[in-house]
Design a protein around this motif. Structure first.
Motif, short mmCIF file in Angstrom:
data_model
loop_
_atom_site.label_atom_id
_atom_site.label_comp_id
_atom_site.label_asym_id
_atom_site.label_seq_id
_atom_site.Cartn_x
_atom_site.Cartn_y
_atom_site.Cartn_z
N ALA A 530 0.96 -1.10 -0.06
CA ALA A 530 0.05 -0.02 0.06
C ALA A 530 0.88 1.28 0.19
O ALA A 530 0.69 2.35 -0.83
CB ALA A 530 -0.97 -0.06 1.22
N THR A 531 1.78 1.14 0.69
CA THR A 531 2.93 2.41 0.87
C THR A 531 3.59 2.74 -0.36
O THR A 531 3.56 3.80 -0.93
CB THR A 531 3.85 2.37 2.00
OG1 THR A 531 3.13 2.02 3.12
CG2 THR A 531 4.70 3.35 2.10
N ILE A 532 3.92 1.70 -1.06
CA ILE A 532 4.95 1.54 -2.32
C ILE A 532 3.93 2.19 -3.44
O ILE A 532 4.27 3.28 -4.19
CB ILE A 532 5.39 0.27 -2.62
CG1 ILE A 532 6.30 -0.13 -1.75
CG2 ILE A 532 5.81 0.44 -4.07
CD1 ILE A 532 7.93 0.73 -1.82
N SER A 534 1.00 4.11 -2.97
CA SER A 534 0.47 5.28 -2.76
C SER A 534 1.47 6.30 -2.74
O SER A 534 1.25 7.46 -3.23
CB SER A 534 -0.26 5.32 -1.64
OG SER A 534 0.66 4.81 -0.70
N ALA A 535 2.65 5.76 -2.28
CA ALA A 535 3.72 7.17 -2.34
C ALA A 535 5.16 6.38 -2.48
O ALA A 535 5.85 6.34 -1.67
CB ALA A 535 3.82 7.60 -0.77
N PRO A 536 5.25 6.05 -3.96
CA PRO A 536 6.79 5.70 -4.27
C PRO A 536 7.88 6.42 -4.31
O PRO A 536 7.70 7.86 -4.42
CB PRO A 536 6.49 5.14 -5.84
CG PRO A 536 5.26 6.09 -6.23
CD PRO A 536 4.32 6.11 -5.07
N ARG A 537 8.91 6.19 -3.75
CA ARG A 537 10.17 6.99 -3.27
C ARG A 537 10.79 7.39 -4.63
O ARG A 537 11.24 8.42 -4.79
CB ARG A 537 11.00 6.62 -2.31
CG ARG A 537 10.31 6.32 -0.94
CD ARG A 537 11.52 5.83 -0.01
NE ARG A 537 12.10 4.63 -0.31
CZ ARG A 537 11.81 3.41 -0.17
NH1 ARG A 537 10.71 3.21 0.56
NH2 ARG A 537 12.26 2.58 -0.70
N GLU A 538 11.03 6.28 -5.58
CA GLU A 538 11.72 6.52 -6.78
C GLU A 538 11.13 6.92 -8.02
O GLU A 538 9.80 6.47 -8.12
CB GLU A 538 12.48 5.12 -6.95
CG GLU A 538 13.20 4.76 -5.55
CD GLU A 538 14.53 5.64 -5.31
OE1 GLU A 538 15.04 6.23 -6.30
OE2 GLU A 538 14.79 5.77 -4.36
N GLU A 539 11.85 7.53 -8.83
CA GLU A 539 11.06 8.09 -10.16
C GLU A 539 10.81 6.85 -10.94
O GLU A 539 9.62 7.00 -11.57
CB GLU A 539 12.15 9.04 -10.70
CG GLU A 539 11.71 9.71 -12.10
CD GLU A 539 10.08 10.38 -11.98
OE1 GLU A 539 9.66 10.47 -13.07
OE2 GLU A 539 10.04 11.00 -10.88
N TYR A 540 11.39 5.89 -11.09
CA TYR A 540 11.33 4.83 -11.75
C TYR A 540 9.88 4.20 -11.50
O TYR A 540 9.31 3.82 -12.22
CB TYR A 540 12.45 3.87 -11.93
CG TYR A 540 12.01 2.77 -12.62
CD1 TYR A 540 12.03 2.47 -13.90
CD2 TYR A 540 11.80 1.20 -11.91
CE1 TYR A 540 11.61 1.25 -14.97
CE2 TYR A 540 11.53 0.21 -12.72
CZ TYR A 540 11.32 0.22 -13.98
OH TYR A 540 10.97 -0.96 -14.83
N THR A 541 9.69 4.11 -10.04
CA THR A 541 8.49 3.28 -9.77
C THR A 541 7.28 4.05 -10.11
O THR A 541 6.48 3.89 -10.51
CB THR A 541 8.71 3.44 -8.21
OG1 THR A 541 9.82 2.40 -7.64
CG2 THR A 541 7.42 2.33 -7.76
N ARG A 542 7.50 5.41 -10.01
CA ARG A 542 6.59 6.26 -10.53
C ARG A 542 6.01 6.22 -11.84
O ARG A 542 5.07 5.97 -12.52
CB ARG A 542 6.68 7.69 -10.00
CG ARG A 542 6.59 8.11 -8.63
CD ARG A 542 6.77 9.74 -8.40
NE ARG A 542 8.07 10.24 -8.46
CZ ARG A 542 8.81 10.16 -7.46
NH1 ARG A 542 8.65 9.75 -6.50
NH2 ARG A 542 10.29 10.74 -7.93
#
Length: 557
Positions: A530-532, A534-542
């Motif tokens: 849920a955290t990844i 809703s709020a991914p830290r890395e640009e690639y994940t976004r």
């Protein structure tokens, strides 16, 4: 003739035996520059419509229609020579698997040129120049180099771009795209679909888009047609059909598609009810909307500690498939791994299974470095860790009853015949198949049933961990939901840990408790799902998540 419609189908029926139509009185049309989708399960008849539009149905097909026209050309009753002239020039097709459709012994450029030469559209020199232009049109990197390459030298997305270039070589009015992105990673899927939409606008191309991916159909089509048992049961604009379905089967498809409304773990009863013969309404039980994951046992029992894996790949030398990966799996959880082709997902799975060993670092199971296991200890590890592959057709022996295939791991472990038979029956029951299924052969089962059999075989040794490598990507949406529900139910009943590898972000999001995002052999980030999401830290994940989202605006409600 209807000049205002690129594709005009009215009253189409197709049968291979009298009185048993696989397509039953279907009518649809496509205007110039329009994208029309057809969605349904395997066997619903959607690909048969595509083949009829292309004049590719086999001679034994019994075809009737009031109209079957492409750009004003009547396809029904056309002779072989006339159909050959129409294919490529009036209508072209992009297939699901380009590696099967492309000629493996011809260079890419020659395969594009061939279309123009066959139809007399250009001489060889002009055709070569046009082939290069087409590769540039489909945004192929380094088109001059690709012209001289063979299909096996290209990636999956590049091969599909070649298929589109070939389809456009004759400047057709209609492009039939039959599951054009099913085998591709999410970012490549988005690129191919963006390309098709761009070409549609630039060339005023009409597209018949066939898929079992409800999200993709809904996001890219002006109108959609829902097929069930050979009939179109619902049609209209995507926003209207998907937000307020009138037919029970359409409602079931919406419920089955992984999305924000319902997690897959809770859908099976809804799908089964909605799929009942002659059902025309569907009620959603309240409990479907109140899913909460089971609490996890926090113990980490499988860990990757600074794991690197290298391969020697001539002529490139040593290539790193994994680069210093560190992560851990907890007992009883579903751990998802996502990433594009070449990210290292499957290499991670092979190391967990001890099919391969790391170049450096360690994979530890209950604190023991599994690379050091030998003999009985290694056999015990392989009992505790099993795998389910993407396509059960490749892993079930067609020459033997499925009961023998399910029992094979126990036979390899030296179990007695009566123990094997008892355990096979128990595992068939666990995957909701009757005991008598053990005596039947793989060809006698549907795709979803064969995947259940593959899961039963993975369960037969009573494992602690099951690795699932793209186990649902080849399945229709409702069958996918059933298999995912089954896995969640088995986990709840047995406590087995699932390592779920997929490029389907919606499935990972709703099935996994934690997730790891990989790219080029590196672990980009991992943690609570849920955290990844809703709020991914890395640009690639976004970027990965954005590629999986439906485009906004075109088909918004």
């Amino acid at each position: 003739m209807n000049q205002q419609r690129t594709l005009h189908i009215e009253g189409l029926s197709v049968a291979y035996q009298p009185g048993s139509p696989v397509v039953d009185d279907v009518s649809l049309h496509i205007a110039p520059g329009e994208v029309v989708g057809v969605i349904g399960e395997s066997g619903s008849g959607k690909s048969t419509i595509a083949m009829a539009a292309m004049g590719l149905l086999p001679p034994q097909a019994i075809v009737t229609a009031r109209h079957l026209e492409v750009a004003g050309n009547e396809m029904l009753g056309a002779g072989p020579r006339e159909l050959r002239n129409l294919r490529g020039r009036v209508a072209s097709m992009v297939f699901q698997e380009p590696m099967t459709a492309l000629n493996p012994v011809m260079r890419i450029g020659d395969q594009i040129i061939e279309v123009m030469l066959i139809h007399g559209l250009a001489g060889r020199r002009a055709a070569r120049e046009r082939a290069l232009e087409l590769l540039e049109l489909v945004r192929m990197p380094d088109p001059h180099i690709r012209m001289r390459q063979y299909p096996h030298q290209l990636s999956g997305g590049q091969r599909q771009r070649v298929m589109i270039a070939i389809a456009l070589a004759g400047d057709p009015a209609l492009l039939v795209a039959d599951e054009p992105t099913t085998a591709l990673d999410v970012t490549v899927q988005a690129q191919i679909l963006d390309l098709l939409m761009e070409l549609k606008d630039r060339l005023n191309l009409s597209i018949l888009l066939i898929s079992h991916d409800l999200t993709m159909i809904g996001a890219n089509c002006d109108r959609i047609n829902v097929m069930y048992r050979g009939k179109i049961v619902e049609q209209g604009p995507p926003a209207k059909v998907l937000s307020n379905p009138k037919h029970a089967y359409t409602a079931a498809l919406v419920l089955c598609a992984p999305g924000p409304h319902i997690p897959p773990r809770s859908r099976l009863s809804v799908v089964s009810e909605a799929m009942a013969p002659n059902a025309d309404t569907v009620d959603v039980p309240p409990e479907v909307l109140t899913y909460e994951p089971d609490p996890l046992q926090p113990e980490t029992f499988l860990s990757f500690d600074a794991v690197t894996k290298e391969y020697r790949v001539p002529p490139f030398g040593r290539v790193q498939a994994l680069k210093g990966i560190s992560l851990g799996l907890r007992r009883g959880e579903t751990f998802g791994v996502v990433g594009e082709s070449g990210s290292g997902k499957s290499t991670l799975a092979r190391l967990a299974l001890r099919i391969e060993s790391p170049t450096s670092g360690a994979v530890r199971y209950d604190g023991i470095d599994i690379a050091q296991l030998r003999g009985a200890a290694l056999r015990e590890h392989r009992r505790r860790v099993q795998i389910v592959f993407q396509d059960p057709n490749d892993t079930l022996d067609p020459r033997h009853p499925v009961g023998r295939s399910i029992g094979e791991p126990l036979r390899a472990q030296g179990a007695r015949a009566n123990e094997i038979e008892e355990r096979v029956r128990a595992c068939l029951n666990l995957v909701a198949l009757p005991a008598e299924a053990a005596e039947r052969y793989p060809r006698e089962f549907s795709g979803g049933q064969r995947q259940r059999i593959a899961i039963a075989r993975a369960l037969v040794t009573d494992p602690e961990l099951i690795v699932l490598d793209e186990p649902t990507s080849a399945l229709d949406v409702s069958v996918q939901a059933q298999v995912l529900n089954l896995l969640a139910d088995i986990q709840a009943r047995t406590g087995v840990t699932l390592l779920f590898i997929s490029h389907d972000l919606a499935v990972i999001r709703h099935l996994s408790h934690r997730v790891a995002v990989m790219r080029h052999g590196e672990l980009i980030e991992y943690g609570d799902t849920a955290t990844i999401f809703s709020a991914p830290r890395e640009e690639y994940t976004r970027q990965l998540f954005q590629a999986a989202e439906p485009p906004q605006g075109r088909n918004a409600a």
